[in-house]
Design a protein around this motif. Sequence first.
Motif, PDB file in Angstrom:
ATOM      1  N   ILE A 193       0.994  -1.252   0.097  1.00  0.00           N
ATOM      2  CA  ILE A 193       0.049   0.079  -0.160  1.00  0.00           C
ATOM      3  C   ILE A 193       0.776   1.352   0.039  1.00  0.00           C
ATOM      4  O   ILE A 193       0.618   2.137  -0.829  1.00  0.00           O
ATOM      5  CB  ILE A 193      -0.858   0.098   1.235  1.00  0.00           C
ATOM      6  CG1 ILE A 193      -1.891  -1.096   1.158  1.00  0.00           C
ATOM      7  CG2 ILE A 193      -1.637   1.258   1.562  1.00  0.00           C
ATOM      8  CD1 ILE A 193      -2.751  -1.373   2.347  1.00  0.00           C
ATOM      9  N   LYS A 212       2.132   2.000  -3.190  1.00  0.00           N
ATOM     10  CA  LYS A 212       0.996   1.923  -4.535  1.00  0.00           C
ATOM     11  C   LYS A 212       1.219   1.083  -5.327  1.00  0.00           C
ATOM     12  O   LYS A 212       0.916   1.150  -6.511  1.00  0.00           O
ATOM     13  CB  LYS A 212       1.072   3.439  -4.851  1.00  0.00           C
ATOM     14  CG  LYS A 212       0.796   4.590  -3.839  1.00  0.00           C
ATOM     15  CD  LYS A 212       0.745   5.943  -4.729  1.00  0.00           C
ATOM     16  CE  LYS A 212       0.666   6.980  -3.413  1.00  0.00           C
ATOM     17  NZ  LYS A 212       0.440   8.488  -4.338  1.00  0.00           N
ATOM     18  N   GLN A 244      -0.881  -1.790  -5.412  1.00  0.00           N
ATOM     19  CA  GLN A 244      -2.019  -2.634  -5.230  1.00  0.00           C
ATOM     20  C   GLN A 244      -2.584  -3.552  -6.297  1.00  0.00           C
ATOM     21  O   GLN A 244      -2.996  -4.459  -6.061  1.00  0.00           O
ATOM     22  CB  GLN A 244      -3.299  -2.239  -4.423  1.00  0.00           C
ATOM     23  CG  GLN A 244      -3.186  -1.703  -3.006  1.00  0.00           C
ATOM     24  CD  GLN A 244      -2.633   0.048  -3.116  1.00  0.00           C
ATOM     25  OE1 GLN A 244      -1.785   0.369  -3.719  1.00  0.00           O
ATOM     26  NE2 GLN A 244      -3.031   0.793  -2.149  1.00  0.00           N
TER      27      GLN A 244
END
Length: 283
Positions: free
Chosen positions: A253, A256, A258
């Motif tokens: 997360i 970034k 995901q």
Amino acid sequence: MKICIICSKFFPIVGGGETHIFQVAKGLSERDFKVTVVTNESSKAFPKDLPFDIKRIKGFNDEKINLNISAPQLYQALIDIDPQIIHIHNYEPYLIFNLFANSFKDKKVFLTIHNTPLFPKRVFGTFKNFEAEFAAARNAINIGSQKCIVVASEYYKNSIEKIAAISQNIEIIPYGVDFKLFEADLKSPLRKKFKLLKNDVLILCPSRIVVRKGIKEAVVSLSHLPKNYKLFLPASFEPKDVDYFKEIKILIIALKLQERVILADKQYTAFEMPYVYQASDIV
């Protein structure tokens, strides 16, 4: 001839040692040996059409070994099976076997070590104390009744030579590959399942989710690659080290990633791993 394979971790766990043990048991059974695998009690169901027998015993988990339960059950299993050959995999089961090894002097005993050592931090990992693990491993090997210690590489051979105070008969036999599982026309549905585009590059990290396998490092490395590079972690379903996995998800997360890190929504068995490899571009 009856052969008893003793291992505290086994199928459906997908790891190098576990898959190797499964293939050895299967291969020996197909060559008319009577094989019984004695392993830990598992909530996972085994396939019903295996060519060898499986005997589960309680208290035989590497992380939570219970001698009061596992030792008498292992002893009784060996009495009931009455094998000519006993093949023990890894230090933890061998430590338990050595408690009553003199009762099986008439058997041929072989030891294979899959535990990945990391000196001076780890020998087999269960005790979480290097000095204690080193002393226990040395004692197990030196007093053991093994005719031969079988390892997969020079690295494992060298580690045993460092541990043992007495010269040992060590054979290097690399892990075999069942080529039938990797047919040239194998079609994997996984790229479609993962919604990968034609120019997407899938990196596979098939290791268990434990610190020494470097999963976090793989995630960080992904962040430095072009956006069409994706990372699949097939062992992320019900991971062994839950706390470490939480750290990985937080890292995903934070970076970034995901949409670029694919986590497993099921457990992939040894039978399914060829499809995982076929779908991948980099391993």
